[in-house]
Write an enzyme that holds these catalytic residues in place. Structure first.
Site, short mmCIF file in Angstrom:
data_model
loop_
_atom_site.label_atom_id
_atom_site.label_comp_id
_atom_site.label_asym_id
_atom_site.label_seq_id
_atom_site.Cartn_x
_atom_site.Cartn_y
_atom_site.Cartn_z
N ARG A 132 -8.38 -0.87 4.42
CA ARG A 132 -7.51 0.17 3.86
C ARG A 132 -6.16 -0.40 3.46
NH1 ARG A 132 -6.53 5.10 7.36
NH2 ARG A 132 -5.31 5.48 5.50
N LYS B 53 0.84 -1.21 0.00
CA LYS B 53 0.00 0.00 0.00
C LYS B 53 0.87 1.26 0.00
CE LYS B 53 -1.78 1.64 4.02
NZ LYS B 53 -1.49 3.06 4.29
N ASN B 54 1.90 1.28 0.86
CA ASN B 54 2.67 2.51 1.01
C ASN B 54 3.70 2.75 -0.10
OD1 ASN B 54 1.13 3.00 3.20
ND2 ASN B 54 2.65 2.42 4.73
N ILE C 284 7.30 6.90 17.08
CA ILE C 284 6.99 7.62 15.82
C ILE C 284 5.67 8.37 15.88
CG2 ILE C 284 6.66 7.34 13.32
CD1 ILE C 284 9.53 6.74 14.22
N ARG D 32 -5.41 11.03 4.70
CA ARG D 32 -4.42 12.09 4.89
C ARG D 32 -3.19 11.89 4.01
NH1 ARG D 32 0.11 11.81 6.70
NH2 ARG D 32 0.23 13.98 7.31
N ASP E 185 4.45 0.58 11.94
CA ASP E 185 3.23 -0.04 11.42
C ASP E 185 3.08 -1.48 11.88
OD1 ASP E 185 3.25 1.63 8.17
OD2 ASP E 185 2.79 2.30 10.20
N CYS F 244 -5.55 12.30 12.21
CA CYS F 244 -6.20 11.03 11.87
C CYS F 244 -6.18 10.18 13.14
CB CYS F 244 -5.45 10.33 10.74
SG CYS F 244 -3.96 9.54 11.31
N ARG G 172 -1.20 14.83 12.57
CA ARG G 172 -0.34 14.44 11.45
C ARG G 172 0.13 15.72 10.75
NH1 ARG G 172 -1.40 9.08 9.93
NH2 ARG G 172 0.46 9.12 8.63
N PRO G 173 1.09 16.45 11.35
CA PRO G 173 1.53 17.72 10.76
C PRO G 173 2.22 17.51 9.40
CG PRO G 173 2.99 17.04 12.51
CD PRO G 173 1.86 16.08 12.53
N ILE G 174 2.28 18.57 8.63
CA ILE G 174 3.01 18.51 7.36
C ILE G 174 4.03 19.65 7.28
CG2 ILE G 174 1.19 17.33 6.04
CD1 ILE G 174 0.38 20.11 4.95
N ASP G 175 4.44 20.13 8.46
CA ASP G 175 5.39 21.26 8.50
C ASP G 175 6.69 20.96 7.76
OD1 ASP G 175 5.55 19.38 10.73
OD2 ASP G 175 7.26 20.55 11.39
N LEU G 176 7.16 19.71 7.86
CA LEU G 176 8.43 19.35 7.21
C LEU G 176 8.28 19.38 5.68
CD1 LEU G 176 9.51 16.38 9.51
CD2 LEU G 176 10.26 18.76 9.64
C1 EPZ Z 1 4.10 6.95 6.16
O1 EPZ Z 1 3.33 7.95 6.77
C2 EPZ Z 1 3.18 5.74 6.05
N1 EPZ Z 1 2.04 6.06 5.19
C3 EPZ Z 1 2.71 5.33 7.43
O2 EPZ Z 1 1.92 4.14 7.27
C4 EPZ Z 1 3.92 5.00 8.29
O3 EPZ Z 1 3.49 4.69 9.59
C5 EPZ Z 1 4.87 6.20 8.33
O4 EPZ Z 1 5.22 6.59 6.97
C6 EPZ Z 1 6.15 5.90 9.08
O5 EPZ Z 1 6.79 4.82 8.51
C7 EPZ Z 1 2.21 6.04 3.85
O6 EPZ Z 1 3.28 5.80 3.34
C8 EPZ Z 1 0.98 6.33 3.02
P1 EPZ Z 1 6.10 10.35 8.40
P2 EPZ Z 1 3.89 9.49 6.84
O7 EPZ Z 1 5.95 11.62 7.63
O8 EPZ Z 1 4.58 9.82 5.58
C9 EPZ Z 1 5.84 13.40 12.04
C10 EPZ Z 1 0.07 2.73 7.61
O9 EPZ Z 1 -0.43 2.19 8.61
N2 EPZ Z 1 5.84 14.43 10.99
O10 EPZ Z 1 7.40 9.60 8.31
O11 EPZ Z 1 2.78 10.36 7.30
C11 EPZ Z 1 4.51 12.64 12.06
O12 EPZ Z 1 3.56 13.35 12.83
C12 EPZ Z 1 0.53 4.17 7.66
O13 EPZ Z 1 0.24 2.15 6.50
C13 EPZ Z 1 5.98 15.76 11.36
O14 EPZ Z 1 6.09 16.09 12.54
O15 EPZ Z 1 4.96 9.33 8.01
C14 EPZ Z 1 4.88 11.33 12.65
O16 EPZ Z 1 4.90 11.46 14.07
C15 EPZ Z 1 0.30 4.79 9.02
N3 EPZ Z 1 5.94 16.72 10.39
C16 EPZ Z 1 6.31 11.09 12.16
O17 EPZ Z 1 6.79 12.38 11.73
C17 EPZ Z 1 5.82 16.39 9.06
O18 EPZ Z 1 5.82 17.33 8.21
C18 EPZ Z 1 6.39 10.10 11.00
O19 EPZ Z 1 5.71 10.67 9.94
C19 EPZ Z 1 5.68 15.04 8.71
C20 EPZ Z 1 5.70 14.07 9.68
#
Ligand code: EPZ
Length: 415
Positions: free
Chosen positions: A396, A22-23, A327, A92, A305, A116, A121-125
């Protein structure tokens, strides 16, 4: 809403093929937008998140058809740069379209994905890095409007190796003249799979899978065909099912290199695990040993995950295990549900302490994707009947989980 009726305590057996990840397929579907051409994705899993992303592609004016496990996308007719709010809010990870649409259309409008089930789930980065590359981003009333026509290549550093942020930067940078580098990039295999696909489309990306990725911009991309990598979290989930039912099963279509942390943990717990080419054989012990400490980390550390399904497995292990979820803020929603089955789990913030013993079936509910899979795995090992509500979460990320488990001999019905 559908639910599972599971009569636990039965051994599983046989073999099962693990479906595409999926990812990996979600960011690859976004990447296909950049081709402006036909793309065929093989071993595409029939998941609700995939169908949701197909809706997004069609809303943008692309064609997208899933026939069996082949997804045909044609983005030559893309005519929009907006994702409707309802589609954004439902999933998201649609934020991954930010970079792709900006890269293709020069502008993009979508709503901030918001939180969610896993917490904020911030997107600041994502936004910080894209602004460093010259993307003009306006955030207003929860909407994001971005203009990409002044974007330029450059060097970005991620303060945290975010998977989504790494993917968004790559998708926005593949067409930028010059060299863009990402330091402290996420190393997840799904990113490598997306970059393999982009390079087949004519992109020039090096270093995917390492913390330093280099994107040399190209003027033109074209369609490509690609086989989606196997889903390592689905494989880990079936390993947990073998552990809770004390079974031996064979998994086809796995990558041993993606499963190191899980394999190491379950070997410590007494499982016999062997790999033959792309297949795995796992035999669970009659009495699994507890695992002193599991800390979730970015790849190649222990994957967040897999944390919930492994917690379910540890409920049956002899002794005390400790999990630290580093995480996500809110990935322990299954603890009250496991307690209804008799689990002895203490939680304090990011730490969970699990004292293993047998569980009994109960009426429980799933509240997120991996939590739902974990509760299913727990119910398979519990004595008696479990009614699990909220299985739509499981759809999902797992293709007909009930059918797959039934093929291994599980007593599970979906109603
Ligand atoms: C991806 O989510 C996966 N989703 C997630 O899988 C997975 O748990 C995660 O990576 C970690 O491996 C998909 O690929 C579609 P991150 P993503 O950005 O990209 C924080 C599942 O069950 N963060 O690495 O959202 C965030 O809040 C899903 O299949 C910021 O603070 O993961 C989190 O605590 C769930 N600011 C941590 O980083 C940002 O701008 C990891 O997030 C972005 C993230």
């Amino acid at each position: 809403m559908d639910r599972y009726i599971i009569n636990g305590g039965r051994k599983l057996g046989g073999r099962l093929r693990v479906h595409g990840a999926k990812n990996a397929v979600l960011p690859i579907m976004a990447a296909a937008v950049l081709s402006g051409d036909r793309c065929s994705l093989y071993d595409c899993p029939d998941l609700s998140d995939v169908h949701h992303t197909i809706k997004i592609l069609r809303t943008l004016g692309c064609s997208a058809e899933l026939n069996g496990d082949i997804l045909e996308i044609n983005s030559d007719s893309i005519n929009s740069w907006e994702i409707p709010e309802d589609l954004m809010r439902e999933m998201r990870s649609s934020i991954i379209f930010l970079g792709a649409i900006a890269g293709k259309m020069g502008r993009v409008r979508l709503c901030a994905p918001g939180g969610c089930e896993l917490g904020n789930r911030p997107i600041d980065l994502h936004l910080k890095a894209l602004r460093q590359l010259g993307m003009e981003i306006r955030e207003e009333n929860g909407f994001i409007e971005a203009i990409a026509d002044k974007m330029h290549s450059g060097d970005v550093h991620l303060s945290f190796p975010s998977v989504g942020a790494t993917e968004n930067i790559i998708l926005a940078a593949v067409g930028l003249k010059g060299e863009t580098t990402i330091s402290n990039a996420a190393r997840e295999p799904e990113i490598t799979d997306m970059c393999d696909f982009l390079n087949k489309m004519g992109a020039d990306i090096e270093g995917a899978g390492s913390e330093n990725i280099r994107i040399n911009g190209v003027a033109h991309l074209h369609g490509a065909n690609h086989k989606i990598m196997p889903d390592r979290i689905v494989a880990a989930t079936f390993m947990c099912a073998a552990m809770t039912t004390k079974s031996e099963i064979e998994l086809l279509n796995v990558r041993s290199s993606h499963l190191g942390a899980i394999v190491s943990a379950f070997r410590d717990s007494g499982a016999k695990i062997e790999f033959f080419k792309d297949n795995m054989y796992i035999r669970a012990p009659e009495k699994a040993r507890s695992i002193d400490m599991i800390k979730t980390q970015v790849y190649p550390g222990f994957p967040t995950d897999a944390q919930s399904p492994v917690m379910a497995a540890l409920c049956f292990a002899e002794g005390t295990s400790v999990i630290v979820e580093n995480i996500f803020d809110s990935r322990y929603k299954i603890i009250p549900e496991l307690r209804k089955m008799g689990a002895d789990i203490l939680q304090d913030g990011r730490v969970a302490v699990i004292k293993g013993h047998d569980l009994c079936g109960a009426h429980i509910k799933a509240m997120d994707l991996r939590g739902g899979a974990a509760l299913t795995v727990a119910a398979l090992g519990a004595s008696g009947q479990t009614v699990l509500n909220g299985v739509h979460y499981i759809d999902r990320g797992y293709v007909s989980l009930e059918k797959q488990l039934k093929s291994l001999g599980a007593d599970i019905e979906r109603i």
